[in-house]
Design a protein around this motif. Structure first.
Motif, PDB file in Angstrom:
ATOM      1  N   ASP A  11      31.715  63.925  26.595  1.00  0.00           N
ATOM      2  CA  ASP A  11      30.855  64.916  25.958  1.00  0.00           C
ATOM      3  C   ASP A  11      29.541  64.986  26.734  1.00  0.00           C
ATOM      4  O   ASP A  11      29.374  64.337  27.765  1.00  0.00           O
ATOM      5  N   ILE A  13      26.689  63.772  26.092  1.00  0.00           N
ATOM      6  CA  ILE A  13      26.011  62.471  26.163  1.00  0.00           C
ATOM      7  C   ILE A  13      26.593  61.640  27.305  1.00  0.00           C
ATOM      8  O   ILE A  13      25.854  61.008  28.063  1.00  0.00           O
ATOM      9  N   GLY A  36      22.007  58.488  21.438  1.00  0.00           N
ATOM     10  CA  GLY A  36      22.060  59.902  21.789  1.00  0.00           C
ATOM     11  C   GLY A  36      22.930  60.671  20.808  1.00  0.00           C
ATOM     12  O   GLY A  36      22.571  61.759  20.345  1.00  0.00           O
ATOM     13  N   ARG A  37      24.077  60.081  20.465  1.00  0.00           N
ATOM     14  CA  ARG A  37      24.973  60.741  19.508  1.00  0.00           C
ATOM     15  C   ARG A  37      24.379  60.717  18.093  1.00  0.00           C
ATOM     16  O   ARG A  37      24.492  61.694  17.360  1.00  0.00           O
ATOM     17  N   SER A  39      21.238  60.819  17.414  1.00  0.00           N
ATOM     18  CA  SER A  39      20.180  61.821  17.441  1.00  0.00           C
ATOM     19  C   SER A  39      20.755  63.227  17.270  1.00  0.00           C
ATOM     20  O   SER A  39      20.247  64.022  16.476  1.00  0.00           O
ATOM     21  N   ARG A  40      21.812  63.527  17.978  1.00  0.00           N
ATOM     22  CA  ARG A  40      22.437  64.858  17.851  1.00  0.00           C
ATOM     23  C   ARG A  40      23.012  65.059  16.459  1.00  0.00           C
ATOM     24  O   ARG A  40      22.871  66.128  15.861  1.00  0.00           O
ATOM     25  N   LEU A  41      23.650  64.029  15.932  1.00  0.00           N
ATOM     26  CA  LEU A  41      24.211  64.113  14.588  1.00  0.00           C
ATOM     27  C   LEU A  41      23.101  64.295  13.554  1.00  0.00           C
ATOM     28  O   LEU A  41      23.234  65.088  12.618  1.00  0.00           O
ATOM     29  N   THR A  42      21.980  63.614  13.736  1.00  0.00           N
ATOM     30  CA  THR A  42      20.841  63.750  12.827  1.00  0.00           C
ATOM     31  C   THR A  42      20.321  65.176  12.823  1.00  0.00           C
ATOM     32  O   THR A  42      20.039  65.738  11.755  1.00  0.00           O
ATOM     33  N   ARG A  43      20.205  65.789  13.982  1.00  0.00           N
ATOM     34  CA  ARG A  43      19.729  67.178  14.040  1.00  0.00           C
ATOM     35  C   ARG A  43      20.695  68.118  13.322  1.00  0.00           C
ATOM     36  O   ARG A  43      20.276  69.027  12.595  1.00  0.00           O
ATOM     37  N   LEU A  44      22.001  67.914  13.512  1.00  0.00           N
ATOM     38  CA  LEU A  44      22.997  68.737  12.811  1.00  0.00           C
ATOM     39  C   LEU A  44      22.906  68.522  11.303  1.00  0.00           C
ATOM     40  O   LEU A  44      22.951  69.477  10.521  1.00  0.00           O
TER      41      LEU A  44
END
Length: 171
Positions: A11, A13, A36-37, A39-44
Protein backbone atom coordinates in the motif's frame (compact mmCIF):
# COMPACT_ATOMS: atom_id res chain seq x y z
CA UNK A 1 -9.69 -9.80 -2.27
CA UNK A 2 -9.12 -12.05 0.73
CA UNK A 3 -7.79 -10.76 4.05
CA UNK A 4 -4.53 -12.58 3.38
CA UNK A 5 -4.09 -10.87 0.01
CA UNK A 6 -4.93 -7.47 1.50
CA UNK A 7 -2.29 -8.01 4.19
CA UNK A 8 0.41 -8.71 1.59
CA UNK A 9 -0.51 -6.25 -1.13
CA UNK A 10 1.78 -3.20 -0.91
CA UNK A 11 0.00 0.00 0.00
CA UNK A 12 1.02 3.67 0.04
CA UNK A 13 2.61 3.24 3.48
CA UNK A 14 4.78 0.38 2.21
CA UNK A 15 5.98 2.60 -0.63
CA UNK A 16 6.91 5.43 1.77
CA UNK A 17 8.82 3.01 4.01
CA UNK A 18 10.63 1.52 1.04
CA UNK A 19 11.70 5.00 -0.10
CA UNK A 20 12.99 5.82 3.38
CA UNK A 21 14.85 2.49 3.54
CA UNK A 22 16.53 3.38 0.27
CA UNK A 23 17.40 6.92 1.38
CA UNK A 24 18.09 6.27 5.07
CA UNK A 25 19.03 2.62 5.63
CA UNK A 26 20.49 3.65 9.01
CA UNK A 27 17.04 4.31 10.52
CA UNK A 28 14.86 1.83 12.39
CA UNK A 29 11.60 2.07 10.45
CA UNK A 30 9.90 -0.91 12.09
CA UNK A 31 7.18 1.21 13.73
CA UNK A 32 6.56 3.49 10.75
CA UNK A 33 4.10 1.13 9.07
CA UNK A 34 2.04 0.65 12.23
CA UNK A 35 1.78 4.35 13.01
CA UNK A 36 1.38 5.44 9.40
CA UNK A 37 -1.59 3.11 9.02
CA UNK A 38 -3.02 4.15 12.41
CA UNK A 39 -2.74 7.78 11.31
CA UNK A 40 -4.58 7.14 8.04
CA UNK A 41 -7.22 5.08 9.81
CA UNK A 42 -7.67 7.85 12.40
CA UNK A 43 -8.29 10.43 9.67
CA UNK A 44 -10.88 8.15 8.02
CA UNK A 45 -12.52 7.49 11.38
CA UNK A 46 -12.63 11.18 12.33
CA UNK A 47 -14.28 12.11 9.03
CA UNK A 48 -16.88 9.35 9.38
CA UNK A 49 -17.63 10.28 13.00
CA UNK A 50 -17.91 14.01 12.24
CA UNK A 51 -20.38 13.22 9.44
CA UNK A 52 -22.58 11.20 11.82
CA UNK A 53 -22.55 13.92 14.48
CA UNK A 54 -23.28 16.65 11.92
CA UNK A 55 -26.35 14.71 10.73
CA UNK A 56 -27.65 15.08 14.28
CA UNK A 57 -26.73 18.76 14.53
CA UNK A 58 -23.84 18.10 16.90
CA UNK A 59 -20.14 18.76 17.14
CA UNK A 60 -17.79 16.26 18.77
CA UNK A 61 -17.71 18.12 22.10
CA UNK A 62 -21.47 18.46 22.23
CA UNK A 63 -21.90 14.76 21.50
CA UNK A 64 -19.45 14.02 24.32
CA UNK A 65 -21.47 16.09 26.83
CA UNK A 66 -24.78 14.52 25.83
CA UNK A 67 -23.22 11.04 25.88
CA UNK A 68 -21.73 11.59 29.35
CA UNK A 69 -25.11 12.71 30.68
CA UNK A 70 -26.90 9.77 29.02
CA UNK A 71 -24.34 7.25 30.35
CA UNK A 72 -24.72 8.65 33.87
CA UNK A 73 -28.15 7.00 34.09
CA UNK A 74 -31.39 8.44 35.42
CA UNK A 75 -31.91 11.28 36.16
CA UNK A 76 -29.19 12.03 33.53
CA UNK A 77 -27.82 14.90 35.60
CA UNK A 78 -24.26 15.93 36.48
CA UNK A 79 -22.57 19.04 37.79
CA UNK A 80 -20.20 20.89 35.42
CA UNK A 81 -17.07 19.84 37.35
CA UNK A 82 -18.07 16.19 36.94
CA UNK A 83 -18.59 16.73 33.21
CA UNK A 84 -15.23 18.52 32.91
CA UNK A 85 -13.47 15.67 34.72
CA UNK A 86 -15.14 12.93 32.68
CA UNK A 87 -14.49 14.72 29.39
CA UNK A 88 -11.04 16.06 30.37
CA UNK A 89 -11.90 19.57 29.28
CA UNK A 90 -11.52 22.98 30.87
CA UNK A 91 -14.39 24.62 32.72
CA UNK A 92 -14.40 27.45 30.16
CA UNK A 93 -14.68 24.95 27.30
CA UNK A 94 -17.45 23.16 29.17
CA UNK A 95 -19.36 26.43 29.65
CA UNK A 96 -19.29 27.10 25.90
CA UNK A 97 -20.57 23.61 25.13
CA UNK A 98 -23.31 23.88 27.73
CA UNK A 99 -24.37 27.30 26.42
CA UNK A 100 -24.83 25.86 22.90
CA UNK A 101 -26.62 22.74 24.14
CA UNK A 102 -28.93 24.73 26.40
CA UNK A 103 -29.77 27.16 23.57
CA UNK A 104 -30.68 24.13 21.43
CA UNK A 105 -32.92 22.78 24.19
CA UNK A 106 -30.85 19.62 24.67
CA UNK A 107 -29.77 20.29 28.27
CA UNK A 108 -31.20 22.30 31.14
CA UNK A 109 -29.22 24.01 33.89
CA UNK A 110 -30.66 24.54 37.34
CA UNK A 111 -29.30 25.52 40.73
CA UNK A 112 -27.91 22.62 42.75
CA UNK A 113 -30.15 22.29 45.84
CA UNK A 114 -27.22 20.78 47.75
CA UNK A 115 -24.88 23.68 46.90
CA UNK A 116 -26.45 26.99 45.89
CA UNK A 117 -23.08 28.13 44.45
CA UNK A 118 -23.24 25.41 41.80
CA UNK A 119 -25.74 24.12 39.31
CA UNK A 120 -26.75 20.85 37.74
CA UNK A 121 -26.87 19.99 34.07
CA UNK A 122 -29.70 17.70 33.04
CA UNK A 123 -30.45 16.04 29.74
CA UNK A 124 -33.83 17.17 28.40
CA UNK A 125 -36.22 14.79 26.66
CA UNK A 126 -35.13 16.33 23.34
CA UNK A 127 -31.48 15.86 24.33
CA UNK A 128 -32.09 12.21 25.16
CA UNK A 129 -33.76 11.67 21.77
CA UNK A 130 -30.85 13.33 19.96
CA UNK A 131 -28.11 11.42 21.82
CA UNK A 132 -29.93 8.09 21.50
CA UNK A 133 -30.26 8.57 17.73
CA UNK A 134 -26.70 9.85 17.38
CA UNK A 135 -25.10 7.05 19.41
CA UNK A 136 -27.14 4.46 17.48
CA UNK A 137 -25.80 5.83 14.18
CA UNK A 138 -22.30 6.21 15.67
CA UNK A 139 -22.18 2.57 16.84
CA UNK A 140 -23.45 1.36 13.45
CA UNK A 141 -20.84 3.45 11.64
CA UNK A 142 -18.03 2.06 13.77
CA UNK A 143 -19.30 -1.46 13.17
CA UNK A 144 -19.24 -0.82 9.41
CA UNK A 145 -15.66 0.47 9.63
CA UNK A 146 -14.59 -2.65 11.53
CA UNK A 147 -16.61 -5.08 9.38
CA UNK A 148 -13.62 -6.18 7.30
CA UNK A 149 -11.78 -7.37 10.39
CA UNK A 150 -12.55 -10.87 11.67
CA UNK A 151 -13.72 -10.84 15.32
CA UNK A 152 -10.59 -12.58 16.59
CA UNK A 153 -8.40 -10.00 14.83
CA UNK A 154 -10.51 -7.17 16.25
CA UNK A 155 -10.04 -8.60 19.75
CA UNK A 156 -6.28 -8.91 19.20
CA UNK A 157 -6.04 -5.37 17.84
CA UNK A 158 -7.98 -4.11 20.86
CA UNK A 159 -5.57 -5.96 23.18
CA UNK A 160 -2.53 -4.53 21.38
CA UNK A 161 -3.83 -0.96 21.34
CA UNK A 162 -4.77 -1.21 25.02
CA UNK A 163 -1.23 -2.36 25.84
CA UNK A 164 0.29 0.47 23.78
CA UNK A 165 -1.88 3.05 25.51
CA UNK A 166 -1.18 1.62 28.97
CA UNK A 167 2.55 1.86 28.30
CA UNK A 168 2.22 5.57 27.41
CA UNK A 169 -0.44 6.72 29.87
CA UNK A 170 0.73 7.97 33.27
CA UNK A 171 -0.86 6.12 36.19
Amino acid sequence: MSGETAERAPDAIDLVIEEWRRERPDLDLSAMGVFGRLSRLTRLLEAAVEEVFARHGLRQGEFDVLAALRRSGPPYTLIPSELSAVLMTSRAGMTNRLDRLEAAGLVRRSLDPADRRSFRVALTDAGREVIDAAVTDHAAGLARLAAGLPPEDAAELDRILRAMLAARTPS
